[in-house]
Design a protein around this motif. Structure first.
Motif, PDB file in Angstrom:
ATOM      1  N   LYS A 230       2.248   1.671  -3.471  1.00 11.20           N
ATOM      2  CA  LYS A 230       1.229   2.159  -4.395  1.00 11.20           C
ATOM      3  C   LYS A 230       1.021   3.658  -4.229  1.00 11.20           C
ATOM      4  O   LYS A 230       0.887   4.384  -5.216  1.00 11.20           O
ATOM      5  N   LYS A 231       0.993   4.124  -2.979  1.00 17.22           N
ATOM      6  CA  LYS A 231       0.824   5.554  -2.745  1.00 17.22           C
ATOM      7  C   LYS A 231       2.000   6.336  -3.323  1.00 17.22           C
ATOM      8  O   LYS A 231       1.808   7.381  -3.950  1.00 17.22           O
ATOM      9  N   GLN A 232       3.207   5.816  -3.142  1.00 13.42           N
ATOM     10  CA  GLN A 232       4.382   6.480  -3.692  1.00 13.42           C
ATOM     11  C   GLN A 232       4.335   6.501  -5.216  1.00 13.42           C
ATOM     12  O   GLN A 232       4.654   7.513  -5.840  1.00 13.42           O
ATOM     13  N   GLN A 233       3.930   5.385  -5.809  1.00 10.44           N
ATOM     14  CA  GLN A 233       3.833   5.327  -7.264  1.00 10.44           C
ATOM     15  C   GLN A 233       2.782   6.303  -7.785  1.00 10.44           C
ATOM     16  O   GLN A 233       2.971   6.949  -8.816  1.00 10.44           O
ATOM     17  N   ASP A 234       1.654   6.385  -7.074  1.00  9.70           N
ATOM     18  CA  ASP A 234       0.615   7.333  -7.484  1.00  9.70           C
ATOM     19  C   ASP A 234       1.138   8.771  -7.423  1.00  9.70           C
ATOM     20  O   ASP A 234       0.875   9.573  -8.327  1.00  9.70           O
ATOM     21  N   LYS A 235       1.888   9.092  -6.370  1.00 11.59           N
ATOM     22  CA  LYS A 235       2.472  10.433  -6.262  1.00 11.59           C
ATOM     23  C   LYS A 235       3.436  10.686  -7.413  1.00 11.59           C
ATOM     24  O   LYS A 235       3.434  11.759  -8.018  1.00 11.59           O
ATOM     25  N   GLN A 236       4.268   9.675  -7.707  1.00 11.97           N
ATOM     26  CA  GLN A 236       5.219   9.832  -8.802  1.00 11.97           C
ATOM     27  C   GLN A 236       4.507  10.011 -10.133  1.00 11.97           C
ATOM     28  O   GLN A 236       4.916  10.809 -10.972  1.00 11.97           O
ATOM     29  N   ARG A 237       3.441   9.264 -10.343  1.00 11.01           N
ATOM     30  CA  ARG A 237       2.687   9.383 -11.591  1.00 11.01           C
ATOM     31  C   ARG A 237       2.098  10.782 -11.744  1.00 11.01           C
ATOM     32  O   ARG A 237       2.138  11.366 -12.831  1.00 11.01           O
ATOM     33  N   THR A 238       1.521  11.267 -10.664  1.00 14.74           N
ATOM     34  CA  THR A 238       0.941  12.603 -10.760  1.00 14.74           C
ATOM     35  C   THR A 238       2.021  13.644 -11.014  1.00 14.74           C
ATOM     36  O   THR A 238       1.815  14.564 -11.807  1.00 14.74           O
ATOM     37  N   GLN A 239       3.163  13.481 -10.395  1.00 16.42           N
ATOM     38  CA  GLN A 239       4.271  14.413 -10.639  1.00 16.42           C
ATOM     39  C   GLN A 239       4.751  14.309 -12.080  1.00 16.42           C
ATOM     40  O   GLN A 239       5.035  15.314 -12.727  1.00 16.42           O
TER      41      GLN A 239
ATOM     42  N   GLN B 292       3.003  13.303 -14.661  1.00 19.86           N
ATOM     43  CA  GLN B 292       1.971  13.859 -15.532  1.00 19.86           C
ATOM     44  C   GLN B 292       2.032  15.377 -15.525  1.00 19.86           C
ATOM     45  O   GLN B 292       1.900  16.022 -16.566  1.00 19.86           O
TER      46      GLN B 292
ATOM     47  N   ASN C 266       0.830  -1.204   0.000  1.00 14.10           N
ATOM     48  CA  ASN C 266       0.000   0.000   0.000  1.00 14.10           C
ATOM     49  C   ASN C 266       0.869   1.262   0.000  1.00 14.10           C
ATOM     50  O   ASN C 266       0.563   2.230  -0.699  1.00 14.10           O
TER      51      ASN C 266
END
Length: 166
Positions: free
Chosen positions: A66-75, A77, A63
């Motif tokens: 996943k949160k770190q990956q989501d942050k990286q993805r938003t950054q 993007q 978990n």
């Protein structure tokens, strides 16, 4: 006649005594078997509890990842959007590296030649490594630390192996 009766009674008492001893031995065996069953049940229970704890830790780590990956993805993007905005303002076309004019007629390509074949490498199973270390005199705690496995799992493997070998 009295002597014959005494002999028959004596033989009967001896026979009853022997039967009683056999019955006691069977009860003792049953108690030992029940005790071993309880020990195995406890080992399995402890093993399952340890697995549940490890699973909970693992899901927490997943978990977090996943949160770190989501942050990286938003950054990413956001950075892509800013790059696209900059590109839109400075429109230019890139030329392809190879064109018909500069494409080589023949490519310098040599296929890889397999080197000498090596003997196959055999990997030991976890059980064989555990029993090898146990036979060398290591304790279950030491084996667990060395193999990076839970102590109850090691104890369970040792217990089952010793029971099967007996």
């Amino acid at each position: 006649m009295l002597l014959l009766s005494l002999i028959l009674h004596g033989v009967t008492f001896i026979f009853l005594f022997l039967l009683y001893q056999k019955l006691q031995e069977n009860k003792e065996r049953e108690n030992v078997i029940e005790q071993k069953e309880k020990e195995i049940d406890e080992l399995f229970h402890n093993y399952l509890v340890e697995i549940k704890e490890e699973n909970q830790k693992f899901t927490e780590q997943i978990n977090k990842m996943k949160k770190q990956q989501d942050k990286q993805r938003t950054q990413q993007q956001q950075s892509k959007e800013s790059v696209i905005e900059k590109e839109d303002s400075t429109e230019f076309e890139e030329e392809p590296f190879f064109t018909k004019e500069n494409f080589p007629d023949e490519l310098d390509y040599e296929p890889l030649i397999p080197q000498e074949e090596h003997e196959p490498v055999y990997e030991l199973t976890m059980e064989s490594r555990v029993m090898h270390l146990y036979d060398q005199g290591y304790s279950a705690d030491q084996i667990a630390k060395q193999l990076n496995v839970g102590v109850t799992e090691i104890e369970l493997m040792i217990k089952i192996h010793t029971q099967l070998s007996n």
